[in-house]
Design a protein around this motif. Structure first.
Motif, PDB file in Angstrom:
ATOM      1  N   LYS A  38      -6.699  -0.720   7.421  1.00 30.17           N
ATOM      2  CA  LYS A  38      -5.400  -1.130   6.871  1.00 30.17           C
ATOM      3  C   LYS A  38      -5.153  -2.613   7.073  1.00 30.17           C
ATOM      4  O   LYS A  38      -4.592  -3.290   6.200  1.00 30.17           O
ATOM      5  CB  LYS A  38      -4.274  -0.315   7.526  1.00 30.17           C
ATOM      6  CG  LYS A  38      -4.238   1.136   7.096  1.00 30.17           C
ATOM      7  CD  LYS A  38      -3.113   1.878   7.808  1.00 30.17           C
ATOM      8  CE  LYS A  38      -3.079   3.343   7.431  1.00 30.17           C
ATOM      9  NZ  LYS A  38      -1.995   4.067   8.139  1.00 30.17           N
ATOM     10  N   ASP A 109       1.726   0.532   6.408  1.00 30.32           N
ATOM     11  CA  ASP A 109       1.951   1.474   5.310  1.00 30.32           C
ATOM     12  C   ASP A 109       3.046   0.970   4.368  1.00 30.32           C
ATOM     13  O   ASP A 109       2.976   1.179   3.158  1.00 30.32           O
ATOM     14  CB  ASP A 109       2.379   2.840   5.864  1.00 30.32           C
ATOM     15  CG  ASP A 109       1.240   3.554   6.565  1.00 30.32           C
ATOM     16  OD1 ASP A 109       0.083   3.244   6.270  1.00 30.32           O
ATOM     17  OD2 ASP A 109       1.504   4.405   7.427  1.00 30.32           O
ATOM     18  N   TYR A 112       1.555  -1.946   2.150  1.00 33.06           N
ATOM     19  CA  TYR A 112       0.570  -1.368   1.228  1.00 33.06           C
ATOM     20  C   TYR A 112       1.266  -0.610   0.098  1.00 33.06           C
ATOM     21  O   TYR A 112       0.925  -0.753  -1.072  1.00 33.06           O
ATOM     22  CB  TYR A 112      -0.360  -0.429   1.999  1.00 33.06           C
ATOM     23  CG  TYR A 112      -1.279   0.379   1.108  1.00 33.06           C
ATOM     24  CD1 TYR A 112      -2.377  -0.207   0.494  1.00 33.06           C
ATOM     25  CD2 TYR A 112      -1.034   1.737   0.871  1.00 33.06           C
ATOM     26  CE1 TYR A 112      -3.214   0.528  -0.328  1.00 33.06           C
ATOM     27  CE2 TYR A 112      -1.862   2.473   0.056  1.00 33.06           C
ATOM     28  CZ  TYR A 112      -2.953   1.875  -0.547  1.00 33.06           C
ATOM     29  OH  TYR A 112      -3.764   2.603  -1.360  1.00 33.06           O
TER      30      TYR A 112
END
Length: 336
Positions: A38, A109, A112
């Motif tokens: 990530k 998260d 993204y």
């Protein structure tokens, strides 16, 4: 454009592993590896092919609703989230936009998700205060937070007067003659958050009336809604404790039903005050005395502020605090 293959090569893993992580499937990937992937994706600005159409469009007409989620249960089983999401969806559609619901567990998260679909704005549900600065720095689109107590003055937030809610519960208990009380809530995961504000208001009123809330009678629980033994755990408190302030109606419903299994009657044996005023609060036995917040108005305000920012890029950040009120029903016994 950065690809899955590029990320896989830099991370030293397979393309399949990168694909799993990017799609939220980390069951077969170590936490360390998932974090590394990530970080690389965020650093290099990875955007999945599935969102190419949205990125190519001048206006995606997409709004994201980001909900904090750590993989425990279904968030939409909670009446608060279900009502809030339903209202947000309705208001967004009325504006001719589309809503994307995305569960996120951390800051990476968030970024993204927002970049993936080229969303035009986002509404946040949950405790994002600890990463608020990072979210604002990485995403230059209209953002509206809910129930935030972040000290940052450049955020737009819609919340309620949680502190007043705690005070109202304590004042009502005192009015009915209750001086030995307990506090039931989900885990307090952030300092100066929603639950802590409700606790502080509750504590201050009790202390002012000479019956301070004892530390051992504060119960922040990991999963109180889905804990089948919650009523049994609290049974030893009776009869020295006469009332419970429960910071969510959903927990109160579960607790009242659990008490019935042990022949503990509400309010004859123990009194309960909830928080939210869901429709079921009027229908359970006994009907629940609770602190009412206007979830529909909160959803409407959050959406309205988001579209104000979309229409006026120079709109100043705003913070709205909606009022709360106590709704008296039949779950508190009068001891006077």
């Amino acid at each position: 454009m950065i690809t899955l293959k590029d990320i896989a090569e830099e991370a030293g893993v397979s393309i399949m592993t990168v694909s799993r992580v990017m799609n939220g499937n980390t069951t077969k990937v170590s936490e360390k590896t998932a974090v590394k992937i990530k970080e690389i994706a965020a650093k290099r600005g990875y955007v999945p092919n599935s969102s190419a159409r949205a990125l190519a469009a001048k206006s995606s007409r997409l709004i994201a609703l980001l909900m904090l989620y750590h993989g425990e249960g279904n968030p939409l089983e909670d009446s608060y989230h279900a009502i809030f999401l339903g209202e947000i969806t309705r208001y967004v559609q009325e504006k001719g936009y589309f809503l994307i619901l995305r569960y996120v567990s951390d800051y990476k998260d968030v970024t993204y998700s927002l970049r993936s679909w080229n969303v035009e704005g986002a509404i946040f549900v949950g405790g994002f205060d600890s990463v608020m600065r990072e979210i604002l720095g990485a995403n230059k689109i209209p953002l509206v937070f809910t129930d935030s107590y972040s000290p940052l003055n450049q955020i737009t937030n819609v919340g309620i007067d949680d502190y007043k809610g705690g005070r109202l519960a304590a004042e009502y208990f005192i009015k009915k003659g209750h001086t030995s009380l307990a506090f039931i809530s989900p885990e307090i995961t952030q300092k100066n958050g929603v639950v802590e504000q409700r606790l502080r208001g509750f504590q201050e009123v009790l202390a002012a009336h000479g019956c301070p809330l004892k530390k051992e009678l504060i119960f922040p629980l990991r999963d109180p809604v889905n804990d089948p033994s919650l009523a049994l755990k609290l049974k030893p408190l009776l009869p020295k404790v006469t009332g419970l302030f429960v910071t969510a109606d959903q927990i109160a419903f579960s607790l009242i039903e659990g008490f019935k299994k042990y022949d503990i009657r509400v309010p004859e044996d123990i009194s309960v005050i909830g928080f939210d005023d869901f429709p079921l609060s009027r229908q359970i036995t006994p009907p629940l005395t609770t602190i009412r917040q206007d979830i529909i108005e909160k959803a409407k305000s959050a959406t309205s502020l988001l579209f104000q920012q979309l229409e006026d890029k120079d709109a100043s950040p705003r913070q709205i605090s909606l009022d709360v009120e106590l709704v008296e029903r039949a779950s508190v016994k009068n001891l006077i």
